[in-house]
Scaffold this motif. Sequence first.
Motif, short mmCIF file in Angstrom:
data_model
loop_
_atom_site.label_atom_id
_atom_site.label_comp_id
_atom_site.label_asym_id
_atom_site.label_seq_id
_atom_site.Cartn_x
_atom_site.Cartn_y
_atom_site.Cartn_z
N LYS A 168 6.49 -10.49 -13.97
CA LYS A 168 7.70 -10.35 -14.79
C LYS A 168 7.38 -9.61 -16.09
CE LYS A 168 11.39 -11.42 -14.63
NZ LYS A 168 12.61 -10.61 -14.38
N GLN A 169 6.29 -10.02 -16.74
CA GLN A 169 5.93 -9.41 -18.02
C GLN A 169 5.56 -7.94 -17.87
OE1 GLN A 169 2.85 -12.39 -18.87
NE2 GLN A 169 3.98 -12.95 -20.70
N TYR A 170 4.65 -7.67 -16.92
CA TYR A 170 4.13 -6.31 -16.82
C TYR A 170 5.10 -5.36 -16.12
CZ TYR A 170 -0.33 -7.53 -18.90
OH TYR A 170 -1.31 -7.92 -19.77
N ILE A 181 -4.77 -10.91 -7.45
CA ILE A 181 -4.59 -9.47 -7.25
C ILE A 181 -3.69 -9.21 -6.04
CG2 ILE A 181 -5.75 -7.32 -6.65
CD1 ILE A 181 -8.17 -8.32 -8.27
N ASP A 182 -3.94 -9.92 -4.95
CA ASP A 182 -3.09 -9.75 -3.76
C ASP A 182 -1.64 -10.13 -4.06
OD1 ASP A 182 -5.38 -9.02 -2.35
OD2 ASP A 182 -5.70 -11.03 -1.53
N ALA A 183 -1.47 -11.23 -4.77
CA ALA A 183 -0.11 -11.67 -5.11
C ALA A 183 0.58 -10.67 -6.03
CB ALA A 183 -0.16 -13.06 -5.75
N LEU A 184 -0.19 -10.10 -6.96
CA LEU A 184 0.39 -9.12 -7.88
C LEU A 184 0.74 -7.82 -7.18
CD1 LEU A 184 -1.83 -9.80 -11.00
CD2 LEU A 184 0.66 -10.00 -10.90
N ARG A 185 -0.04 -7.45 -6.18
CA ARG A 185 0.31 -6.26 -5.39
C ARG A 185 1.72 -6.41 -4.82
NH1 ARG A 185 -2.85 -1.91 -6.37
NH2 ARG A 185 -5.05 -2.26 -5.95
N ALA A 186 2.00 -7.62 -4.29
CA ALA A 186 3.32 -7.87 -3.75
C ALA A 186 4.37 -7.93 -4.85
CB ALA A 186 3.32 -9.17 -2.96
N ALA A 187 4.06 -8.66 -5.90
CA ALA A 187 5.05 -8.92 -6.95
C ALA A 187 5.37 -7.68 -7.79
CB ALA A 187 4.58 -10.06 -7.84
N LEU A 188 4.45 -6.71 -7.84
CA LEU A 188 4.69 -5.47 -8.58
C LEU A 188 5.07 -4.32 -7.66
CD1 LEU A 188 1.76 -5.67 -11.15
CD2 LEU A 188 4.20 -5.92 -11.65
N GLY A 189 5.29 -4.62 -6.41
CA GLY A 189 5.70 -3.59 -5.46
C GLY A 189 7.19 -3.29 -5.55
N PRO A 190 7.72 -2.58 -4.57
CA PRO A 190 9.11 -2.13 -4.65
C PRO A 190 10.15 -3.21 -4.32
CG PRO A 190 8.12 -1.37 -2.62
CD PRO A 190 7.03 -2.03 -3.40
N GLU A 191 9.72 -4.33 -3.70
CA GLU A 191 10.69 -5.30 -3.20
C GLU A 191 11.26 -6.18 -4.32
OE1 GLU A 191 11.82 -5.31 -0.15
OE2 GLU A 191 10.48 -3.66 0.36
N PHE A 221 12.65 -9.00 -3.81
CA PHE A 221 12.24 -10.36 -3.44
C PHE A 221 10.83 -10.30 -2.83
CE2 PHE A 221 16.82 -10.48 -3.56
CZ PHE A 221 17.10 -11.72 -4.13
N PRO A 222 9.80 -10.24 -3.67
CA PRO A 222 8.43 -10.11 -3.15
C PRO A 222 8.00 -11.37 -2.40
CG PRO A 222 8.38 -10.58 -5.49
CD PRO A 222 9.82 -10.35 -5.14
N ASP A 276 11.64 -15.23 -1.38
CA ASP A 276 13.06 -15.46 -1.67
C ASP A 276 13.31 -15.73 -3.15
OD1 ASP A 276 13.69 -15.24 1.09
OD2 ASP A 276 13.05 -17.32 1.37
N LEU A 277 12.46 -15.18 -4.01
CA LEU A 277 12.64 -15.27 -5.47
C LEU A 277 12.67 -13.86 -6.02
CD1 LEU A 277 10.09 -18.16 -6.15
CD2 LEU A 277 12.58 -18.32 -6.42
N GLY A 278 13.85 -13.45 -6.49
CA GLY A 278 14.03 -12.07 -6.92
C GLY A 278 13.62 -11.83 -8.35
N GLN A 279 13.05 -10.65 -8.58
CA GLN A 279 12.67 -10.24 -9.93
C GLN A 279 13.12 -8.80 -10.17
OE1 GLN A 279 8.38 -10.80 -10.42
NE2 GLN A 279 8.74 -12.73 -11.48
N ARG A 280 13.96 -8.63 -11.15
CA ARG A 280 14.30 -7.32 -11.66
C ARG A 280 14.28 -7.40 -13.17
NH1 ARG A 280 19.63 -5.01 -8.91
NH2 ARG A 280 18.93 -3.15 -10.00
#
Length: 307
Positions: free
Chosen positions: A102-104, A146-156, A158-159, A170-174
């Motif tokens: 969320k921060q980065y 690192i693996d989790a951040l790859r997903a969470a900073l990707g294009p989706e 809802f990573p 099923d947790l959205g971040q924009r």
Amino acid sequence: MSLAYGIQLPVQSQSTLYTEGWEAAAGPADLVEIARAADRAGFAYLACCDHVAIPRRLAPAMSTVWYDPVATLAHLAAVTERVRLLSHVAVVGLRHPLLTAKQYATLDRLSGGRLVLGVGAGHVREEFEVLGVDFERRGAVLDEAIDALRAALGPEEFPEHHGKLYDFADLGQRPRPAQEHVPIWVGGSSPAAVRRAALKGDGWLPQGDPRDRLPDQIARLRRLREEHGVEGPLTIGAITEPLYVGTADWHVGRRTLAGAPEEIAESLRAYRALGVHQIQVRFRSRSRSELIDQIGAFGAEVAPRLD
């Protein structure tokens, strides 16, 4: 191949290992002017460290001055135009990956896609303990983070990540990051850190390796990637000796590379010959104005000679 150059910002961290005397009384206005100078001088990135709290036993050496990297880099993003913003390094194991993302991601969006996320395992036991994170398992925590951040900073929006330590879906971040792929550079020079950089990183940030150690480290990085079939570019970094462009009329230290621009450039070109892609520089200085002069001189007189 050109040799990129970046800078770990002064003021924002004040360890006795490298801080200059004038930094103790410096503050946000100084950081802004230094960041603008680096932006004008063609620096590839500005870097900021990450510590949450320094235990009293380490404070005499490390000091307790450690600006938050997200807040600091976001502030400097607003007063610069092109220079990239590097966390060197974020101890991402101290925070849940969704919080870090969320921060980065917000920082990347606000800066127009200038983030480079540098990550490391951390070394201050008390920081981990007070935040309820297992210090002894920090390497394994970082690997999965690192693996989790790859997903969470990707294009989706809802990573999704399902691991031993972190599990989310099923947790959205924009907002999403402005970059399609946020580069993750892995810091550290231990065997575990080098392996992590080789297998999981887009770049490697060594922790003060002298020049004579770099060839073996770089060879190991390449060997590990080849053995495990890891493809894609890996940005290899190095931290240079302290620099002073020109002839100093004060003692700049015996390890400092000082002299004419061509002399300094000739010495720094050796890093490129070793396989280094970017160097992190630090200048000796007695004031903000002297540092800004050094940054300008490096950009105008040394950098063009690095190719």
